[in-house]
Design a protein around this motif. Sequence first.
Motif, short mmCIF file in Angstrom:
data_model
loop_
_atom_site.label_atom_id
_atom_site.label_comp_id
_atom_site.label_asym_id
_atom_site.label_seq_id
_atom_site.Cartn_x
_atom_site.Cartn_y
_atom_site.Cartn_z
N GLY A 423 0.78 -1.22 0.00
CA GLY A 423 0.00 0.00 0.00
C GLY A 423 0.81 1.28 0.00
N LEU A 424 1.99 1.28 -0.65
CA LEU A 424 2.76 2.52 -0.73
C LEU A 424 2.03 3.53 -1.62
CD1 LEU A 424 4.98 0.63 0.43
CD2 LEU A 424 6.62 1.86 -0.98
N SER A 425 1.96 4.77 -1.18
CA SER A 425 1.37 5.82 -2.01
C SER A 425 2.34 6.12 -3.15
CB SER A 425 1.16 7.08 -1.18
OG SER A 425 2.42 7.57 -0.76
N ALA A 428 5.40 7.73 -1.78
CA ALA A 428 6.26 6.79 -1.04
C ALA A 428 6.92 5.81 -2.01
CB ALA A 428 5.43 6.03 -0.01
N ALA B 69 -3.36 -3.62 -1.34
CA ALA B 69 -2.97 -3.35 0.05
C ALA B 69 -4.17 -3.35 0.99
CB ALA B 69 -2.24 -2.01 0.14
N PRO B 98 3.81 2.38 5.33
CA PRO B 98 4.49 2.44 4.04
C PRO B 98 5.32 3.72 3.86
CG PRO B 98 2.20 1.83 3.76
CD PRO B 98 2.36 2.25 5.18
#
Lengths: 516, 230
Positions: A423-425, A428, B69, B98
């Motif tokens: 779930g990295l933006s 990120a 995610a 994250p």
Amino acid sequence: MRWRSEPLWLIGAAALVAAVLVVLNLGALGAVVWRAEGSASLSSADWSALRFTMVQAAVSALVSVALAIPVARALARRRFAGRGALVVLMGAPFILPVLVAVIGLLAVLGRNGIVNEALVWLGLPRFSIYGFHGVILAHVFFNLPLSVRLLLQGWARIPGEHLRLSSALGFGAVARWRHIEGPMLARVVPGALTVVFLICLTSFAVALTLGGGPRATTLELAIYQAFRFDFDLGRAALLAAVQAGVGLAALLALARFTLPEGASTGMDRVAPAPPGGLAKGLDALAIALAAAFLLAPLAMVVIKGLPAVVGLPAVVWWATLRSLVVAGLSVVLLAVFAAALTAASLTRKAPEALGMAALISSPLVIGTGLFVLANPWIDPARLALPVTALVNAAMALPFALRALVPAARRAEADFARLSAALGLSTAAHWRLVLWPRLRRPAGFALGLGAALSLGDLGVIVLFAQTGSETLPMQMHRLMGAYRSGDSAGAAVLLLALSLGAFVAVERLVGGRDADA
Amino acid sequence: MLTLDGVEITLGSFRLAAALSVPQGARVAVMGPSGAGKSTLIGAVAGFVPLSAGAIRWQGARIDALAPALRPLSILFQDNNLLPHLSVFDNVALGVDPNLRLSAAQKAAVGQALEETGLSGLEARKPAQLSGGQVSRAGLARVLLRARPMILLDEPFSALGPALKRQMLDLVARIADETGATVLMITHDPEDALRLCDQTIVVADGQASPPAPTGALLADPPPALKAYLG
């Protein structure tokens, strides 16, 4: 399937950069054509410029690659102290300013150079470096090392098993050539020939300094002369169109050949012992001759120029300052262009192709077009430095994309799923995943951009007047005025700045190895 | 309970159909010939492969439209589970935030997960400085830390030797015990399946069969599995 939507601003930025590049290349050409009044036609001198451009590029490519074969083979199969340094040195001419090399070649092969002094001492006639063979010589100086590196990659990718197999089966030199080296070269040589041909096709500074006259004028030089001396826009436009057509044809040809991948600098694996005896002697000779050909001119620049640096006139120091400003601006522009196109190329093919198109675009055509566009509104001389920075950035872009895009695609292929699973933006993902993988190629690309911009003698000659010269242009003036001491001093300065800028930017941006 | 409800996946000429359910807390092996679609099936559950028909539900709620995610699961791939430029600590910490902005409590939790997977003292190392077993442990530490209701394993231990692989399977079992997670594990090795999984899904001939008891299945395999096992 894509697991992350691209932010709109990113697509917008890439589209904007793409538009700038298209306008820069096509718009400039269009502007020249539009302003060309009346019907211009190509004179016989222009036809011979076209012929000379093609012939010199073809001969430069053939000679560079032919000479590179024995050198690359010797480097690939011999191990000796300083081999690594020599392979690195083979990469140096790429960031070497053209004028520095020309001054070095003149010191060795020029009218009062070492070789001619030796000929006179032997009672033989002097040899002139100017004209066709001078242009070829300078092009080989730049492209022999490039060809060696391209071919070395071909040798490095011969599987070790094939080499062991060839010695297990008792292959002699002929069998090894026929079954292993020959087929490898057949794959690698066409790509190397095309690259050198393309590079020599837009040769300007070499032709300006060593060529000239009816029998050694390239199209780029002819555009400059039509524009600067005759202010004949019609002819300049026509020549620009011819140059663009030749470049496009060459690019289409290049698309059919694949280039060796990556930046491997040589192989360090166990290979069977190479043949000794005569073969060993010939390999040593090839390496020694290549090293002397590359090192002697550079050594002469330093020997002749170093004492003159301190006494350089103030104009040279001002030109140095301007060059640094141009290079700084150019690196910033290059970073923006490359970042936008790299980001966009993660999911598309087009941005990369667009950047690569700059490989054949002609700085002189772009420069002429921008001059024509700017002239009604503003004194073009005032735009000399920003335009130079912009054109330099566009010219360095293909090399930057060649370093960045494969690295970015690899990082994406390896880690995009992981990044999505965690779930990295988008921010990120760029900060934690892509940037650490791209830092080193980015450092290399921007370092290259800085060095290329510092050493460039191209579009600036169209715009600059007294008081806005860059260092290479000032050097050219000094050479034209036969002030050989000052020009040698300026050459050392330019050499140090280019190498220094490359190393500094590469270290600063690239950082240490992120995975260690 | 994980339910695949009339799921169909079409990728070019490749088609896979699955209608099955997996009870909560079950440990299920996924076996079948190469290219039959084991990874595709796991990828669909994880959110990397789109469905052309059907629905995937967890505890009755559809999850097939969620971003990877946001699905109630952690996945370990065959490789590239760790970012090579981040330390072991940061790689595991990605599981809690994250953006890697951790509170003191979150840092303590990362330390706890590292300790439980036997990685204490290796926090500052980069993945290149770890052994194969330690790389697997780091991936599992993150799975433990995230404590999602499902664990998907896409052959993450296939490069390890037999003894090390058994250690990792036992570690997976411990983590699943601790978190109560359902496990779906792709494997080529009947021994792996017997060691960890009481149930097995066979993927062959464009079909994923409902889970069946592993022991009975291996003792009397259906034709497709029999041909594969030899």
